[in-house]
Scaffold this motif. Structure first.
Motif, PDB file in Angstrom:
ATOM      1  N   LYS A   5      29.776  12.138  45.332  1.00 28.50           N
ATOM      2  CA  LYS A   5      29.978  13.007  46.500  1.00 28.50           C
ATOM      3  C   LYS A   5      30.706  14.278  46.069  1.00 28.50           C
ATOM      4  N   HIS A   6      30.160  15.413  46.498  1.00 36.74           N
ATOM      5  CA  HIS A   6      30.769  16.711  46.204  1.00 36.74           C
ATOM      6  C   HIS A   6      30.833  17.547  47.473  1.00 36.74           C
ATOM      7  N   GLN A   7      31.730  18.502  47.486  1.00 35.27           N
ATOM      8  CA  GLN A   7      31.874  19.351  48.667  1.00 35.27           C
ATOM      9  C   GLN A   7      32.571  20.645  48.273  1.00 35.27           C
ATOM     10  N   ARG A  99      28.049  20.008  51.673  1.00 32.64           N
ATOM     11  CA  ARG A  99      28.306  18.627  51.227  1.00 32.64           C
ATOM     12  C   ARG A  99      27.083  18.111  50.477  1.00 32.64           C
ATOM     13  N   ASN A 116      28.555  13.707  36.974  1.00 34.23           N
ATOM     14  CA  ASN A 116      29.527  14.027  38.025  1.00 34.23           C
ATOM     15  C   ASN A 116      30.305  15.299  37.680  1.00 34.23           C
ATOM     16  N   GLY A 120      30.155  19.079  39.637  1.00 35.82           N
ATOM     17  CA  GLY A 120      31.319  19.850  40.082  1.00 35.82           C
ATOM     18  C   GLY A 120      31.229  21.286  39.598  1.00 35.82           C
ATOM     19  N   MET A 123      28.610  23.116  41.621  1.00 32.42           N
ATOM     20  CA  MET A 123      29.038  23.488  42.978  1.00 32.42           C
ATOM     21  C   MET A 123      29.778  24.832  42.934  1.00 32.42           C
TER      22      MET A 123
ATOM     23  N   LYS B   5      35.208   9.443  38.609  1.00 32.58           N
ATOM     24  CA  LYS B   5      35.024   9.337  37.158  1.00 32.58           C
ATOM     25  C   LYS B   5      34.371  10.609  36.622  1.00 32.58           C
ATOM     26  N   HIS B   6      34.969  11.153  35.569  1.00 32.86           N
ATOM     27  CA  HIS B   6      34.433  12.348  34.915  1.00 32.86           C
ATOM     28  C   HIS B   6      34.397  12.141  33.410  1.00 32.86           C
ATOM     29  N   ALA B 113      35.857  14.429  48.211  1.00 30.46           N
ATOM     30  CA  ALA B 113      34.645  15.077  47.688  1.00 30.46           C
ATOM     31  C   ALA B 113      34.963  16.473  47.156  1.00 30.46           C
ATOM     32  N   MET B 114      35.870  17.201  47.834  1.00 31.20           N
ATOM     33  CA  MET B 114      36.241  18.535  47.343  1.00 31.20           C
ATOM     34  C   MET B 114      37.014  18.423  46.034  1.00 31.20           C
ATOM     35  N   ASN B 116      36.675  16.057  43.886  1.00 33.23           N
ATOM     36  CA  ASN B 116      35.703  15.662  42.867  1.00 33.23           C
ATOM     37  C   ASN B 116      35.001  16.883  42.276  1.00 33.23           C
ATOM     38  N   SER B 117      34.581  17.808  43.139  1.00 34.95           N
ATOM     39  CA  SER B 117      33.942  19.031  42.635  1.00 34.95           C
ATOM     40  C   SER B 117      34.913  19.825  41.756  1.00 34.95           C
ATOM     41  N   GLY B 120      35.307  18.412  38.315  1.00 34.87           N
ATOM     42  CA  GLY B 120      34.177  18.766  37.455  1.00 34.87           C
ATOM     43  C   GLY B 120      34.350  20.160  36.874  1.00 34.87           C
ATOM     44  N   GLU B 121      34.726  21.096  37.749  1.00 33.32           N
ATOM     45  CA  GLU B 121      34.948  22.469  37.280  1.00 33.32           C
ATOM     46  C   GLU B 121      36.074  22.478  36.245  1.00 33.32           C
TER      47      GLU B 121
END
Lengths: 141, 141
Positions: A5-7, A99, A116, A120, A123, B5-6, B113-114, B116-117, B120-121
């Motif tokens: 899940k990303h947002q 989302r 994952n 990110g 996004m 998890k990343h 979720a935010m 998580n993004s 990733g960044e």
């Protein structure tokens, strides 16, 4: 089964965010330059990586302008095959809350965790593109 | 309970990746410029955002040079409090495979979720820093 899940909040109107997800021209700006995508429900999309060493083949299951995009993946990576990718767009403060869910992963593997992290980064890359910072796609081929 | 998890491959030796995670100087290069961190087990770390509008307070639970870093979060964000953040470093092909897990989330909320993004960044930003591309921290304050 597990899901990612990303947002992110994007300072661009939902129709602009939708165009980044529902058109080949838009998708090429942030994901991979090697994108071929129909713009109709029931159509196909292909996302190529590493000079076609890996290609994600998608069926376009749903398109609801400025609101909703759904793809299902049918290969060629065995961990992606069978996953469903859902994008939901909600207007917020003059921009869009975006989302994303990728459901149907069979296990939280190393590849799952690496994807994952890349989602990110993507996004934020899509946000940068839609807010005019011209990052270019993650995979330029 | 759910977890994030990343994972990312970094073209830098494990001791260099460890320094980016286990020292205040390293952490300031990719996460937030407003970092205060001890470098000993049982010590504290603070990560500030938006001019201290939000601060993540961590206890440093484990440090194993070039291999392993564990923090537990004790506030101030209610969704982060009680989570445990684990970094595992494995030598691979002259570089490091970096795995990260944030466990103990109570639910997969919008904030989850935010974050998580953003993780990733941050994984890509840490990679860019350690590979010499000088991205600067995500939060420059």
């Amino acid at each position: 089964m597990t899901e990612l899940k990303h947002q992110i909040k994007i300072n661009a109107a939902p129709d602009k965010v939708y165009a980044a997800l529902a058109t080949e021209t838009g998708l090429k700006q942030w994901w991979t330059a090697d994108t071929r995508a129909d713009s109709k429900i029931g159509g196909d999309a292909e996302f190529g990586f590493d000079k076609r060493g890996m290609v994600f083949h998608m069926k376009i299951d749903n398109l609801d302008p400025a609101k909703h995009v759904v793809w299902s993946c049918h290969g060629d990576h065995p961990e992606w095959a069978g996953t469903v990718l859902t994008w939901d767009l909600t207007p917020q403060d003059g921009g869009t809350m975006l989302r994303f869910t990728q459901s149907g992963w069979k296990a939280a593997t190393d590849f799952y965790a690496m994807c994952n992290s890349t989602w990110g980064e993507l996004m934020y890359r899509m946000k940068d593109y839609l807010e005019g910072r011209e990052p270019g796609p993650h995979w330029k081929q």
